[in-house]
Design an enzyme around this catalytic site. Structure first.
Site, PDB file in Angstrom:
ATOM      1  CE  LYS A 133      -3.483   2.367   2.519  1.00 34.22           C
ATOM      2  NZ  LYS A 133      -4.327   2.413   3.945  1.00 34.22           N
ATOM      3  CD  GLU A 153       9.108  -5.841   7.289  1.00 33.15           C
ATOM      4  OE1 GLU A 153       9.084  -4.631   6.780  1.00 33.15           O
ATOM      5  OE2 GLU A 153       8.835  -6.232   8.603  1.00 33.15           O
ATOM      6  CE  LYS A 167       5.575  -0.871  10.110  1.00 35.76           C
ATOM      7  NZ  LYS A 167       4.544  -0.198   9.129  1.00 35.76           N
TER       8      LYS A 167
HETATM    9  O1  F6P Z   1       3.145  -2.897   9.958  1.00 37.46           O
HETATM   10  C1  F6P Z   1       1.858  -3.297   9.487  1.00 37.46           C
HETATM   11  C2  F6P Z   1       1.307  -3.094   8.346  1.00 37.46           C
HETATM   12  O2  F6P Z   1       1.293  -1.688   8.222  1.00 37.46           O
HETATM   13  C3  F6P Z   1      -0.024  -3.535   7.969  1.00 37.46           C
HETATM   14  O3  F6P Z   1      -1.089  -2.666   8.533  1.00 37.46           O
HETATM   15  C4  F6P Z   1      -0.073  -3.643   6.663  1.00 37.46           C
HETATM   16  O4  F6P Z   1      -0.982  -4.628   6.126  1.00 37.46           O
HETATM   17  C5  F6P Z   1       1.466  -3.981   6.385  1.00 37.46           C
HETATM   18  O5  F6P Z   1       2.328  -3.283   7.240  1.00 37.46           O
HETATM   19  C6  F6P Z   1       2.155  -3.876   4.971  1.00 37.46           C
HETATM   20  O6  F6P Z   1       1.943  -2.358   4.581  1.00 37.46           O
HETATM   21  P1  F6P Z   1       2.108  -2.078   2.883  1.00 37.46           P
HETATM   22  O7  F6P Z   1       1.286  -2.762   2.385  1.00 37.46           O
HETATM   23  O8  F6P Z   1       2.085  -0.581   3.237  1.00 37.46           O
HETATM   24  O9  F6P Z   1       3.772  -2.761   2.580  1.00 37.46           O
END
Ligand code: F6P
Length: 529
Positions: A190, A196, A494
């Protein structure tokens, strides 16, 4: 005292009462069950009675659940700490009306993206792509990974793999053996900043280049941050965007579901959306007493906040739903694991339960011992299909069903000391040895469970199930007075990981770190090659 005070007082009286004896009322199952389409939710094997149920149902009105629900569906910014609407429901509003955010209808954009996804999925399925690797984490991984496995009987597209962990073992084990010239990598994030995912995406890109593939053609991205996908070098025609009003853990219905759409085909994906849409309609139309998500939420509140049972086991009797407990763990614990109410005050009761579980029957041979005879009560949520997908193996499925139903019956009935003593007497034991051995074979029983039953785990049904749980979590959150749609609790870890990275790499000293962290840094430095 909390809004649950009266219910807590009531629970002290009814908790110890025999659930089994409640079935003396002839219509108990009719009173303590609900239907939505073909789906049947049975919560009669709980210690709820009519008066308690009335008191619980009163929470729906006192918390204004119906108007909050309508606000969510219509695009009001109910995620107040992030000033965002919560509109995963719009992603499956296939033939519904307009949904307005900041004065603009979001439906044309959603339908256009869905159409582009369909075109892309059809092309990938027709091309020579043999493998799809979805790189994402949390909501950008668990939803599609869970759904692809759940719907494997409908999987007629390329092989699908999921990489989430930053542990190099994950990407390394996944890419080993894949052909870089026929693999499509989907970077699902998102924010397109998650460390990661971005680390794994760069590793996959390097692997593809080194092995004859073409990242400019074989990478796609799913994100709200289209500028960042461009910086990464992904062809905009292969970028599928969405808006910030889709929460990560609620995002499988849109672009984040692309790997699922490629696996099962657009038709299967649309059926998945239709299933969710039918649950949305049920949630919006059914009266609280017949409203499956509301009832599931009230049973959850009863067990967790009122009876004090801290955990909830999700037990799908379906091997292919093996990832459902993990998926629901994020959905529920990231949504409702909060300590602050929307108005900023501290929550005066426990919030989200610990959600865990595994597919039956495997769990029976692992942790059910504790569920049956341990000292803590663990409400269990069983899921079972009337049919399997293996026409030659119906005897397997019947055995699976028998086991599922037997577990909820055993949890409720238990085995009394006199029944256990009779068993020991039949084996020839007498006196104190008989009593000692009988005590080990005693099952306290009276352990609550619910069962969700449906004809077949097809795409439509999976959509219904996931939407059911989403709405249950929404209702629980509203009653608890918290915001289910932010996740500030993941930020601190984080931030500290970012500050520790140069320390672990040896370019900065562990200044300001506590003694334990500094000692662990030293140990790693001493032993790292
Ligand atoms: O660290 C939690 C989180 O923000 C979740 O809510 C989300 O689903 C996941 O990390 C991955 O986030 P992104 O889709 O922004 O990589």
């Amino acid at each position: 005292m909390t809004k649950f005070k009266d219910l807590i007082q009531r629970s002290a009286v009814v908790k110890g009462r025999s659930i089994f004896s409640l079935f003396d009322e002839t219509d108990r199952v009719a009173q303590f069950s609900a239907r939505s389409g073909d789906m049947f939710f049975d919560f009669s094997k709980t210690n709820l009675d009519q008066d308690t149920m009335d008191a619980l149902l009163a929470l729906i009105d006192s918390a204004d659940v119906p108007s909050r629900r309508d606000a969510m569906f219509s695009g009001v910014k109910i995620n107040e700490t992030e000033d965002r609407a919560v509109l995963h429901t719009a992603l499956r509003n296939l033939d519904g009306g307009p949904v307005m955010v900041d004065g603009a209808d979001v439906m044309p954009g959603i339908l256009e993206t869905l159409d582009r996804m369909r075109g892309f999925a059809d092309k990938v399925r027709a091309d020579d792509i043999t493998d799809v690797v979805n790189i994402g984490i949390g909501g950008s991984d668990l939803g599609p990974a869970m759904a692809v496995r759940a719907l494997s009987p409908y999987h007629d597209g390329p092989r699908t793999h999921f990489v989430s962990n930053v542990d190099g073992a994950h990407i390394s084990d996944t890419l080993r053996g894949l052909d870089a010239t026929t693999t499509l990598v989907i970077v699902a994030s998102k924010t397109f900043t998650t460390i990661e995912t971005m680390t794994n995406a760069r590793t996959a890109r390097a692997w593809m280049k080194q092995n004859g593939g073409d990242p400019s053609r074989q990478f796609a991205a799913l994100s709200t941050a289209e500028d960042k996908t461009a910086d990464f070098g992904i062809d905009p025609r292969q970028v599928f965007g969405f808006e910030d009003w889709v929460g990560g853990r609620y995002s499988v219905w849109g672009p984040i579901g692309l790997s699922l759409m490629i696996a099962v085909g657009p038709r299967g994906f649309y059926a998945f959306l239709r299933g969710a849409q039918s649950m949305d309609r049920h949630f919006c139309a059914a009266s609280p007493r017949e409203n499956m998500p509301m009832l599931l939420a009230l049973v959850g509140i009863w067990h967790n906040q009122i009876c004090g049972y801290a955990t909830r086991a999700v037990l799908p009797y379906d091997q292919r739903l093996g990832l459902l407990p993990d998926y629901l763990q994020q959905l529920e614990m990231e949504s409702n694991g909060k300590s602050t109410q929307i108005d900023g005050s501290s929550v005066p009761y426990n919030t989200g339960p610990v959600v865990w579980g595994a597919a039956g029957t495997n769990g029976q041979h692992a942790f059910y011992q504790l569920i049956h005879q341990g000292t803590r009560v663990i409400p269990c949520e069983f899921l079972i299909a009337a049919n399997g997908h293996e026409p030659d193996l119906t005897h397997h499925h019947k055995l699976l069903v028998a086991n599922c139903l037997a577990q909820s019956e055993a949890l409720m009935r238990g085995r009394s000391l006199s029944e256990a003593s009779e068993l020991m007497a039949a084996r020839g034991l007498t006196g104190s040895e008989l009593e000692r051995q009988a005590r080990h074979r005693l099952f306290p029983g009276n352990r609550p469970s619910t069962t969700l039953a449906y004809p077949l785990l097809d795409p439509f049904t999976l959509g219904q199930i996931i939407a059911l749980y989403e709405h249950r979590i929404f209702v629980e959150g509203i009653i608890l007075g918290i915001n289910s749609y932010d996740q500030w609790g993941v930020e601190l870890g984080k931030e500290l990981a970012t500050s520790l990275q140069p320390v672990i790499e040896g370019t900065q000293p562990p200044t300001g770190k506590d003694g334990s962290t500094a000692a662990l840094v030293d140990f790693i430095a001493l032993h790292a090659d």
